[in-house]
Design an enzyme around this catalytic site. Structure first.
Site, mmCIF file in Angstrom:
data_model
loop_
_atom_site.group_PDB
_atom_site.id
_atom_site.type_symbol
_atom_site.label_atom_id
_atom_site.label_comp_id
_atom_site.label_asym_id
_atom_site.label_seq_id
_atom_site.Cartn_x
_atom_site.Cartn_y
_atom_site.Cartn_z
ATOM 1 N N GLU A 105 -18.315 37.009 -35.827
ATOM 2 C CA GLU A 105 -18.041 38.223 -36.602
ATOM 3 C C GLU A 105 -19.309 38.966 -36.973
ATOM 4 O O GLU A 105 -19.367 40.191 -36.917
ATOM 5 C CB GLU A 105 -17.266 37.868 -37.879
ATOM 6 N N GLU A 106 -20.339 38.220 -37.351
ATOM 7 C CA GLU A 106 -21.557 38.869 -37.860
ATOM 8 C C GLU A 106 -22.244 39.724 -36.800
ATOM 9 O O GLU A 106 -23.086 40.551 -37.117
ATOM 10 C CB GLU A 106 -22.540 37.822 -38.420
ATOM 11 N N HIS A 119 -24.816 39.148 -48.116
ATOM 12 C CA HIS A 119 -25.862 38.901 -47.124
ATOM 13 C C HIS A 119 -27.201 38.574 -47.790
ATOM 14 O O HIS A 119 -28.261 38.794 -47.216
ATOM 15 C CB HIS A 119 -25.993 40.068 -46.149
HETATM 16 ZN ZN ZN Z 1 -18.034 38.571 -43.202
#
Ligand code: ZN
Length: 351
Positions: free
Chosen positions: A222-223, A323
């Site tokens: 996903e990242e 993050h």
């Molecule tokens: Zn995420």
């Protein structure tokens, strides 16, 4: 709130998950954890070629399916260069800034399975030597890994078996406070993976047959943008990504409610599904916030972009300082867990 049946267990699963290194591209152990968890529940799972995991719970209606996703891949780095000064230069995996990893303890995973520890530092960290220690830019040029081994030259590093391309994971620093906070790197999106695993456990334990066949995709890319964009069975009508809610100035998302995303950088999420999620929250006394995430994309938007004709949605726990030094509260986990529970039991929207 603390009497909610599964929250201590959910937090324990999340704690275990964030402690397993899994930067994008290096997610086998985290996927294995999810697979073991589901196999103990006798849930059938399969892997896709990308290394993600799919679990399917058969439902009363097998003509129209649902899919829910959360991702186990996290931010991380890769060895870019074995430097002549005995340090390592990094290349980042995922979207974040070097300043959020300055001083962080890390692990270097060699291709033969050895693990070395280290610290991510500015080359000019020592104030006794460098006048510009505070002002120098935090970037690829100035930051390096100090390996916990006696290494003076590039050859010493290579003798350890460390090479360009080795994955580097960051210390999650997970802490659970007595008043319900959970602090850790990688709550994005392991908080949601924990929630989905717990949901499946609850459905199995309570012997619930879902109204629709429902797939759970634990995605692992996903990242970098393409985690949940494949392995979507053609019967899939609704696709709900469970991923962190983004907090900051002007955002309504907080650490205590479930965030329902109405729009992110990819555009609006499906209006009908969004309204259904709100309806479910209100009917079941689930505290929620509607929000727009300015610089964000999800597995659901990746699925849409790759050409799937689906109704797509995005919800998740609110994560502060995403993050970087992430934190959420168990209230947000509980509200998210309740919403996914009521969602998988609900009627599909008419589209
Ligand atoms: Zn995420």
């Amino acid at each position: 709130m603390s009497t909610y049946p599964n929250i201590q267990e959910t937090k324990e699963i999340i704690k275990q998950l964030v402690s397993i290194p899994s930067p994008t591209g290096f997610t086998a152990s985290a996927i294995q954890f999810a697979e073991d968890f589901l196999q103990k529940l006798h849930v059938e799972t399969k892997r896709n070629r990308k290394g993600g995991l799919i679990a399917t719970l058969p439902g009363e209606n097998n003509d129209e399916h649902r899919m829910l996703t959360a991702h186990v891949d996290t931010l991380g780095a890769m060895v870019k260069e074995v430097k002549s000064n005995g340090r390592l230069r990094l290349d980042l995996i995922g979207g974040f800034r070097y300043n959020s990893i300055e001083g962080e303890y890390c692990e270097i995973h060699t291709s033969t399975g050895k693990v070395y520890t280290g610290t991510i530092l500015m080359r000019q960290t020592s104030v006794h030597v460098y006048k510009d220690a505070g002002k120098a830019e935090r970037n690829q040029e100035n930051m390096e890994v100090r390996i916990d081994a006696e290494v003076h030259h590039a050859e010493d590093i290579r003798a350890l078996g460390i090479e360009v391309g080795d994955f580097v994971s960051f210390d999650p620093r997970v802490q659970l406070t007595e008043n319900g906070f959970i602090k850790s790197r990688h709550l994005d999106d392991k908080a949601s993976v924990g929630i989905l695993l717990q949901l499946i456990k609850r459905l199995k334990e309570e012997n619930i047959t879902l109204p629709y066949t429902t797939h759970f995709l634990i995605s692992n890319n996903e990242e970098i943008g393409y985690g949940g964009n494949s392995n979507i069975p053609p019967e899939t009508v609704e696709y709900l990504a469970v991923d962190m809610g983004a907090m900051g100035d002007g955002q309504s998302t907080d650490e205590y409610t479930v965030s329902i995303c109405v729009k992110d950088a990819s555009g609006p999420y499906h209006y009908g599904l969004r309204k259904r999620l709100v309806e479910l929250a209100e009917k079941n006394n689930i505290e929620y916030k509607l929000d727009i995430y300015p610089y964000y994309g999800s597995d659901a938007s990746a699925a849409i972009k790759s050409g799937h004709d689906i109704v797509h949605g995005l919800i998740g726990p609110g994560i502060d300082s995403s993050h970087a030094f992430e934190r959420t509260h168990e209230k947000s986990l509980i509200n998210t867990e309740k919403l996914v529970y009521h969602y998988v039991l609900s009627e599909m929207i008419s589209y």
